[in-house]
Design an enzyme around this catalytic site. Structure first.
Site, mmCIF file in Angstrom:
data_model
loop_
_atom_site.group_PDB
_atom_site.id
_atom_site.type_symbol
_atom_site.label_atom_id
_atom_site.label_comp_id
_atom_site.label_asym_id
_atom_site.label_seq_id
_atom_site.Cartn_x
_atom_site.Cartn_y
_atom_site.Cartn_z
ATOM 1 C CG PHE A 173 -53.994 65.775 29.377
ATOM 2 C CD1 PHE A 173 -53.808 67.146 29.749
ATOM 3 C CD2 PHE A 173 -53.395 64.687 29.530
ATOM 4 C CE1 PHE A 173 -52.811 67.186 30.671
ATOM 5 C CE2 PHE A 173 -52.338 64.852 30.520
ATOM 6 C CZ PHE A 173 -51.796 66.077 31.250
ATOM 7 C CG ASP A 174 -60.696 68.282 25.078
ATOM 8 O OD1 ASP A 174 -60.489 67.637 24.056
ATOM 9 O OD2 ASP A 174 -60.672 69.527 24.696
ATOM 10 C CB ALA A 175 -57.152 66.543 21.660
ATOM 11 C CG PHE A 287 -56.248 68.722 32.827
ATOM 12 C CD1 PHE A 287 -56.283 69.901 33.829
ATOM 13 C CD2 PHE A 287 -55.283 68.020 33.164
ATOM 14 C CE1 PHE A 287 -55.532 69.684 34.826
ATOM 15 C CE2 PHE A 287 -54.433 67.734 34.314
ATOM 16 C CZ PHE A 287 -54.433 68.667 35.388
ATOM 17 C CG ASP A 289 -61.682 73.262 25.380
ATOM 18 O OD1 ASP A 289 -62.115 74.076 24.509
ATOM 19 O OD2 ASP A 289 -61.512 72.235 25.284
#
Length: 323
Positions: A173-175, A287, A289
């Site tokens: 995951f991105d943060a 994931f 954005d």
């Protein structure tokens, strides 16, 4: 008695995210442009003529396949650890090819929704879905805006053989704007990196707010408790790859502690290219954005984009910067 899947990790996935249906989809889209009245008829004919032909993996297949293997740890009398439901705008007739391929591969998928062109987003809550993977930007946006569950648009399948683990399920995951809210990134985008660092260091004892995939991370963390062994050796591995670095790192760690979420790895990269690290970690899905991180990573690992809510200030800021 109705089945309760509230303790089960439920993945909803479109047929086009699970399998490579690009050829059939392209036929439909081209026909719609030139002769919309017969587009569906021609698509149906194509699917029926090819319903015995095997389908290649879509971007979501690695994560689905790996998660379903976790059910070998299910104890008698307990709900499944993982459940997968295929959500498709195909009719049951044209969806026959999808079901046949699932049976051919002996995937333990038993729930489906074929809605013949109508939206199936409204049924996600009824299926207890925690994560919805799709190739449709419109569908992903509606799910993000409704906040019914986590959602992401899958990128094209990787072009290289990543040799993904068969013994583990690896999430990356991105943060900011994914696990955590977009508030800190807004500071970065509007006031600059120095202001961002000062804000994060000053506010390090103030937990970050939840982002669109926070509840998914929480569910995955709880899932570890149903699996054998200590958390450190769990078959589910959770990692965060963030452009943050010191002095913006402590707030992330303290927030995860406040949430009581165990994450196996965190990479504070300070602007380094994430793709090189993801190629080594080999997640079943990543994931983020931002396309600038996803596009290079998607060559080697399955990737999915997390959209901003329609009312997002960050979305407007980025759009304005692009002109």
């Amino acid at each position: 008695m109705p089945v309760d899947l509230s303790e089960t990790l439920v993945i909803g996935i479109s047929a086009t995210a699970l399998f490579d249906l690009s050829e059939a989809d392209n036929i439909f889209r081209e026909k719609v442009k030139h002769d919309p009245d017969t587009a569906m008829e021609e698509y149906r004919e194509y699917m029926l003529q090819n319903e015995s032909e095997p389908l290649n993996d879509g971007t979501g297949m690695p994560i689905v396949d790996a998660l379903l293997r976790l059910n070998k740890h299910q104890k008698d009398g307990e709900p499944p650890i993982v459940d997968v439901v295929v959500m498709s705008r195909n009719s049951p007739e044209t969806g026959y090819r999808v079901i046949s391929e699932i049976r051919r591969r002996k995937l333990k998928i038993t729930r489906f929704a074929f809605t013949a062109g109508e939206s199936n987003i409204e049924y996600l809550d009824g299926f207890y879905v925690d994560l919805f993977l799709t190739t449709s930007e419109n569908d992903a946006q509606r799910v993000i805006d409704s906040n019914v569950c986590a959602a992401a648009i899958v990128k094209e399948p990787p072009t290289t053989n990543g040799n993904l683990s068969e013994d583990q399920v690896r999430f990356a995951f991105d943060a900011d704007a994914v696990i955590f809210s977009e508030e800190s990134e807004i500071v970065n985008q509007t006031d600059g990196l120095d202001a961002f660092y000062e804000n994060e260091d000053t506010e390090q004892d103030v937990p970050l707010k939840e982002g669109p995939h926070a509840k998914l991370l929480l569910k995955l963390s709880k899932l570890k408790d149903r699996l054998p062994g200590r958390k450190e050796y769990s078959p589910v591995k959770l990692a965060i790859f963030t452009a943050r670095n010191s002095p913006a790192e402590m707030r992330v760690i303290k927030t995860l502690r406040k949430w009581e979420v165990y994450v196996d790895m965190v990479f504070f990269l300070g602007g380094l290219q994430k793709s090189k690290f993801l190629k080594v970690f080999k997640p079943h899905i990543f994931f983020d954005d931002q396309d600038s991180h996803l596009d290079p990573a998607s060559i080697d690992v399955p990737c999915a984009k997390v959209l901003y809510p329609s009312h997002s200030p960050l979305k407007k800021i980025i759009q304005d910067k692009k002109g």
